[in-house]
Design a protein around this motif. Structure first.
Motif, short mmCIF file in Angstrom:
data_model
loop_
_atom_site.label_atom_id
_atom_site.label_comp_id
_atom_site.label_asym_id
_atom_site.label_seq_id
_atom_site.Cartn_x
_atom_site.Cartn_y
_atom_site.Cartn_z
N GLY A 20 0.80 -1.22 0.00
CA GLY A 20 0.00 0.00 0.00
C GLY A 20 0.83 1.27 0.00
N ARG A 21 2.15 1.12 -0.10
CA ARG A 21 3.03 2.29 -0.14
C ARG A 21 3.90 2.23 -1.39
N PHE A 22 4.33 3.40 -1.86
CA PHE A 22 5.21 3.47 -3.01
C PHE A 22 6.67 3.50 -2.58
N ILE A 23 7.51 2.91 -3.42
CA ILE A 23 8.96 2.92 -3.21
C ILE A 23 9.53 4.21 -3.79
N GLY A 33 7.45 7.18 -3.95
CA GLY A 33 6.96 7.32 -2.58
C GLY A 33 8.08 7.59 -1.62
N ASP A 34 7.87 7.19 -0.36
CA ASP A 34 8.87 7.49 0.67
C ASP A 34 9.58 6.25 1.20
N MET A 35 9.28 5.06 0.65
CA MET A 35 9.85 3.83 1.19
C MET A 35 11.12 3.43 0.42
N PRO A 36 12.26 3.29 1.11
CA PRO A 36 13.48 2.82 0.46
C PRO A 36 13.29 1.41 -0.08
#
Length: 811
Positions: free
Chosen positions: A112-115, A119-122
């Motif tokens: 559910g998160r972008f890399i 996004g903000d996920m390493p």
């Protein structure tokens, strides 16, 4: 089960997968808003009943109930620290249900998160997150893995690497494509296939989002390039509202009637997604009959990909141009920027080369005084977000190349691997792990052989070793290794002999760095162009060159026609239709010739978040009014971005990059802006957005919020899993003009109706707009919403329309 056994299994018999799980759980009493994984553990007999029903219906493979079993999703319910335990237990429950009658696949889905940079996920954090889930599923005894319903190719890569770095079990990857046959982040079906099968997926396919008919088109696109089995899990048609419940418009019998068409299209694994049940799987099994799976061995081809585009090249195809300019050698300005961490020159070189016709961009950042690995990784990440071209990763360091390959969101080309021991021992295994093509440099630890026959021997030896890692001749490109003719006039002729041998006898692609041949001579462009023409006649497939040379590009186009590699001269005609003045320099103003305002416009268009602040400061110094910067450059630029997004010239990564740049621009201008009197007297348009109760997906909603803010709306984001009561309460308190509702699941889309119903009961007069993968215009009408938007830019247009209607009602 190992990968060889899996391959044998799917080649002999169509493997029937299971159907939907969430809706079946709800039928049996699972309430909305709970953690499905935890509820199933507390009610183990329910999942076993469902899975036994699928097995009885004909499923050969069932999925563990771990769709939301990664740490990020589980943490939504305060269960992140129990990831291993939950996955282990759920895998064990599925094994008990299977009872040796079918295989159990560990189910993995999106966080559910972008890399980064989307996004903000390493990237490595994402890999580690999936590894925790994988370890739990392995402990529970799964037979294989399925990574499903992925919307972003980079997240799919992270999950695939997580599985492969934890075990040797087979792993299948299934992406979700929209009506344009692209994922949410813009990856088309062929690009997804080539990227994932190169990275080691044992089967690739699609699920969710669409019914059988549309999914057949996606499978048909993939099949000619599939080196692995294909899988499909379509929805039961389209969802609609009936008596307050979500139903699908396709019955089990009609769904099953597509079985033979899927098998003929090339599917080896077939199941159902949203709206399906054991009855649907029974019809699939019945439809299989004695049908034999198609072979998944395809014809040879050479291809590299970015996250959004594949470039095919090779023998009997037009020569592919690899842009050479992202290289600090001889470029003082680029050298200085690399040292200070600036990216202006990299951006400029990338966009200019693509505009001039480069198909692939060579990326070399090697120079003293910098951390080459860090700079290379940052450059690869940047280029992936601002342009579609695949990259040729160019470095003499195996460590640098490995770091770049790991985060590269496609299938890269490596420059290069030779017979030098360090390259063979350290780089060849890394290239194979990440599925990269590579340029084979015919030199050894003894140096560069002068004669073509000696280079041929090195090519054969390196390929022999590459073949042990699964490489085919179509996966390598031999560098002709042209040396300067000013010191040795035999050099070019030996290179031409090697090119001809590779293309006519050995059967692989070839590449040359054109500028090498003319070093030390005056008027070098003529020598480069003449040599390229001769090399193309011998079978050259790629050239590392400066595409800004009109002479070089025009001759390349002509050679493609003469060699019958440009069918019906289509590329030639297109090129010269777009080239107003060939051989006479630049057709458009250079970036440094543009006025500051034009450069601000370009910064938003190209997502230059780094440079927008400096440009705005310069415009203010030049006495440009802050409001004029907004009205004449920022707003028109973001409107153009929206137009490109509508036309599918831009995709989500570019949209977000441009939106962030716009936001940065406003941040610089905000203290200087003086609102006009009429604007001060007019209230802001307030929009409240939320993902409805029971739904914890918020990627789409967050993007919509970002875009709305950049168009001047005052947005209040209530988050996800928000009850109807809270949405209405907040909308009233905030005096909202518009409420935006999002849902990604068929089980939660009905909550949208409850929100609108409650608003009417409480006489709330605001407008309602809805969005999400499972809804459409018809659904919006059925529940009394004022409009539906399929993406973030359409949401902006709809909000503008609704805000005008709101004004009319109050005036």
């Amino acid at each position: 089960m190992n990968t060889a056994q899996f391959k044998e299994l799917v080649s002999q018999k169509i493997q029937i997968l299971d159907g939907a799980t969430g809706t079946e759980l709800q039928k049996r009493g699972m309430p909305t808003g709970v953690c499905p994984e935890q509820w199933v553990i507390e009610n183990p007999d329910t999942i076993k009943q469902i899975q036994k029903a699928y097995i009885h219906a004909g499923s050969n493979i069932i999925y563990t109930c771990t769709f939301g079993g990664n740490p990020i999703k589980l943490e939504e319910f305060g269960l992140g620290d129990r990831t291993f335990e939950i996955n282990r237990k759920l895998a064990q429950l599925s094994r008990e249900a299977a009872d040796g009658k079918c295989l159990v696949a560990g189910d993995i889905a999106s966080t559910g998160r972008f890399i980064k940079p989307l996004g903000d996920m390493p990237f490595e954090v994402c890999v580690d997150i999936y590894k925790e889930q994988v370890r739990g599923l392995l402990a529970g005894g799964v037979d294989l893995f399925v990574i499903e319903t992925m919307l972003d190719i980079q997240e799919a890569r992270a999950a695939l690497l997580a599985v492969k770095e934890c075990c040797d079990l087979p792993v299948c990857v299934s992406m979700s494509f929209d009506e344009s046959m692209r994922t949410l982040t813009g990856t088309d079906s062929v690009t997804a296939l080539i990227t994932l099968q190169s990275l080691g997926a044992d089967a690739v396919g699609c699920n969710c989002s669409t019914g059988p008919e549309h999914m057949l088109e996606i499978i048909a696109q993939m099949k000619p390039y599939a080196r692995v089995p294909l899988m499909a899990k379509p929805n039961a048609g389209l969802p609609r509202l009936s008596n307050g419940a979500t139903v699908f418009d396709m019955g089990a019998e009609e769904f099953g009637s597509f079985t033979s068409r899927f098998i003929q299209a090339g599917v080896n694994l077939l199941g159902g997604c949203c709206g399906t049940s054991p009855e649907y799987i029974r019809e699939l099994d019945k439809g299989c009959g004695n049908l034999i799976p198609q072979n998944f061995v395809c014809s040879q081809y050479s291809a590299v990909s970015s996250s959004r585009k594949t470039v095919f090249f090779g023998i009997n195809k037009p020569v592919a141009v690899v842009g050479e300019r992202i290289n600090p050698t001889g470029k003082k300005k680029l050298q200085a920027e690399l040292k200070e961490g600036s990216t202006n020159e990299i951006r400029r070189f990338a966009l200019e080369q693509l505009e001039k016709g480069a198909h692939i961009l060579d990326v070399n950042v090697g120079m003293p005084g910098i951390d080459e690995k860090e700079v290379m990784v940052n450059t690869v990440s940047l280029l992936g977000s601002i342009c579609d071209a695949p990259l040729c990763l160019d470095s003499s360091s195996p460590e640098v190349l490995e770091a770049a390959l790991r985060i590269y969101p496609g299938r890269a080309l490596i420059n290069s691997i030779s017979q030098e021991k360090v390259k063979l021992d350290r780089l060849l295994p890394v290239a194979a792990k990440y599925g990269a093509m590579f340029i084979l440099l015919p030199l050894s630890d003894e140096g560069v052989p002068e004669k073509a026959v000696q280079r041929q021997a090195i090519v054969q030896e390196v390929y022999k070793q590459a073949a042990t890692y699964g490489y085919q001749k179509s996966d390598i490109v031999v560098d002709g290794l042209v040396m300067t003719v000013s010191s040795n006039q035999e050099a070019a002729l030996e290179t031409l002999k090697l090119i001809e041998w590779c293309s006519r006898e050995f059967g692989c692609g070839t590449i040359v760095g054109l500028s090498n041949v003319s070093f030390g001579l005056p008027e070098r462009s003529w020598v480069n162009a003449a040599f390229m023409s001769m090399a193309i006649a011998k079978g050259l497939t790629m050239a590392i060159a400066n595409p800004s040379s009109d002479l070089l590009m025009c001759i390349k186009m002509a050679c493609d026609v003469i060699m019958k590699n440009d069918i019906n001269s289509r590329n030639y005609i297109s090129y010269f239709n777009n080239l107003d003045k060939p051989l006479q320099g630049e057709n458009e103003k250079r970036a440094d010739e543009k006025k500051t305002g034009e450069r601000i416009f370009d910064a938003v268009l190209n997502g230059d978040n780094e440079g927008i602040g400096r440009l705005i400061e310069k415009a203010v110094e030049e006495k440009t009014a802050p409001q004029d910067i907004v009205d004449l450059y920022l707003i028109p630029a973001i409107n153009q971005v929206g137009k490109f997004f509508d036309e599918k010239k831009y995709f989500l990564p570019q949209l977000i990059q441009s939106a962030e740049t716009m936001k940065t621009g406003f941040t610089f201008l905000e203290p200087m802006l003086k609102q006009k009197k009429e604007k001060e007297e007019k209230a802001d348009i307030v929009i409240v957005i939320a993902t409805v109760k029971g739904d914890i997906h918020d990627i789409g909603k967050n993007i919509v919020g970002l875009m709305l803010r950049n168009y001047g709306f005052k947005v209040y984001d209530l988050g996800k899993d928000v009850s109807a009561e809270r949405i209405i309460e907040e909308a009233r308190e905030l005096k909202a003009h518009i409420v935006g509702l999002s849902a990604l699941m068929t089980t939660t889309m009905v909550e949208m109706k409850e929100v609108i119903k409650l608003a009417k009961e409480q006489s709330l007069s605001c407008k309602f707009m809805i969005g999400g993968a499972v809804v459409d215009d018809d659904y919006a009408t059925a529940i009394g919403a004022d409009g539906y938007s399929r993406d973030a830019y359409e949401a902006v247009k709809l909000a503008k329309k609704l805000s005008i209607q709101e004004d009319a009602q109050h005036n």
